[in-house]
Scaffold this motif. Structure first.
Motif, PDB file in Angstrom:
ATOM      1  N   UNK A 180      -4.682  -5.796  -3.663  1.00 43.55           N
ATOM      2  CA  UNK A 180      -5.125  -5.219  -2.400  1.00 43.55           C
ATOM      3  C   UNK A 180      -3.977  -4.592  -1.631  1.00 43.55           C
ATOM      4  N   UNK A 181      -4.069  -4.654  -0.297  1.00 43.50           N
ATOM      5  CA  UNK A 181      -3.043  -4.087   0.573  1.00 43.50           C
ATOM      6  C   UNK A 181      -2.575  -5.170   1.541  1.00 43.50           C
ATOM      7  N   UNK A 182      -1.273  -5.345   1.729  1.00 50.09           N
ATOM      8  CA  UNK A 182      -0.751  -6.469   2.528  1.00 50.09           C
ATOM      9  C   UNK A 182      -1.269  -6.513   3.971  1.00 50.09           C
ATOM     10  N   UNK A 183      -1.412  -5.367   4.629  1.00 54.63           N
ATOM     11  CA  UNK A 183      -1.861  -5.358   6.021  1.00 54.63           C
ATOM     12  C   UNK A 183      -3.349  -5.679   6.165  1.00 54.63           C
ATOM     13  N   UNK A 184      -4.088  -5.619   5.062  1.00 57.03           N
ATOM     14  CA  UNK A 184      -5.529  -5.880   5.092  1.00 57.03           C
ATOM     15  C   UNK A 184      -5.879  -6.906   4.017  1.00 57.03           C
ATOM     16  N   UNK A 185      -5.235  -8.058   4.089  1.00 57.17           N
ATOM     17  CA  UNK A 185      -5.381  -9.083   3.052  1.00 57.17           C
ATOM     18  C   UNK A 185      -6.787  -9.676   3.002  1.00 57.17           C
ATOM     19  N   UNK A 186      -7.527  -9.664   4.108  1.00 57.34           N
ATOM     20  CA  UNK A 186      -8.866 -10.245   4.142  1.00 57.34           C
ATOM     21  C   UNK A 186      -9.944  -9.296   3.630  1.00 57.34           C
ATOM     22  N   UNK A 187      -9.589  -8.078   3.308  1.00 59.69           N
ATOM     23  CA  UNK A 187     -10.552  -7.062   2.898  1.00 59.69           C
ATOM     24  C   UNK A 187     -10.622  -6.974   1.378  1.00 59.69           C
ATOM     25  N   UNK A 188     -11.798  -6.645   0.883  1.00 59.92           N
ATOM     26  CA  UNK A 188     -12.014  -6.440  -0.555  1.00 59.92           C
ATOM     27  C   UNK A 188     -12.070  -4.933  -0.811  1.00 59.92           C
ATOM     28  N   UNK A 189     -11.183  -4.414  -1.674  1.00 61.49           N
ATOM     29  CA  UNK A 189     -11.112  -2.983  -1.944  1.00 61.49           C
ATOM     30  C   UNK A 189     -11.641  -2.600  -3.320  1.00 61.49           C
ATOM     31  N   UNK A 190     -11.930  -3.568  -4.180  1.00 57.95           N
ATOM     32  CA  UNK A 190     -12.420  -3.273  -5.528  1.00 57.95           C
ATOM     33  C   UNK A 190     -13.934  -3.320  -5.569  1.00 57.95           C
TER      34      UNK A 190
END
Length: 182
Positions: free
Chosen positions: A64-74
């Motif tokens: 993922x992305x460090x600033x948005x660790x709680x988000x799912x991008x896949x």
């Protein structure tokens, strides 16, 4: 467990291999990425005319992305499981170099950012080869949408039926920077 290993079977690389993809991450948003392969003998002479092959295998990158660790991008509905495929198979020029493009149109169905494992082999005239393995991020899209579901009291993602809940969305570029007004 014991295994006898004959000393003749262990051979070091005799060629220095450099695979330049233009950065720390392969990005297809800038068009077809140009890759430069350079090989030289360890004593400095270019490896002119030697046969080379470059293979790449892909897998989903769950970091993922460090600033948005709680988000799912896949996208869980898509898969990145693929066998390795050949990017280049040919001979090096007189300077021990070869250029080729990373043009893989089927990557438009990737679930998100990918991790690319690139294996390069340069074959010596006697049949032996020197190899190099590189692992790097591969970004098939210019932007990524992320979703964050509410969590229950145990910390698992849960959206209850017939109750109000907040779902957060975010759009980021390849580097993880938020994109506004989209």
């Amino acid at each position: 467990f014991n295994k006898n290993l004959r000393i003749e079977t262990v051979r070091p690389n005799r060629l220095k291999i450099d695979l330049d993809t233009g950065g720390e991450m392969i990005s297809t948003s800038a068009g077809n990425a140009l890759v430069k392969l350079t090989a030289a003998w360890l004593y400095g002479a270019p490896a002119d005319g030697l046969r080379a092959d470059v293979e790449m295998s892909l897998r989903a990158d769950q970091s993922g992305f460090p600033d948005f660790a709680d988000y799912q991008f896949n996208d869980p509905g898509r898969s990145a499981a693929r066998e390795s495929f050949t990017l280049f198979d040919g001979n090096l020029d007189a300077n021990g170099q070869a250029n080729f493009r990373l043009d893989q149109p089927y990557l438009r169905q990737a679930p998100g950012k990918l991790k690319a494992g690139i294996r390069t082999r340069i074959f010596e005239p006697g049949g032996d080869f020197s190899s190099d393995n590189v692992s790097m991020s591969y970004s098939p899209y210019p932007a990524y949408a992320g979703i964050k579901l509410p969590q229950n009291r145990w910390g698992s993602n849960e959206l209850k039926l017939n109750e109000e809940g907040i779902i957060d969305f975010v759009l980021v570029d390849e580097a993880g920077n938020a994109i506004s007004n989209r």
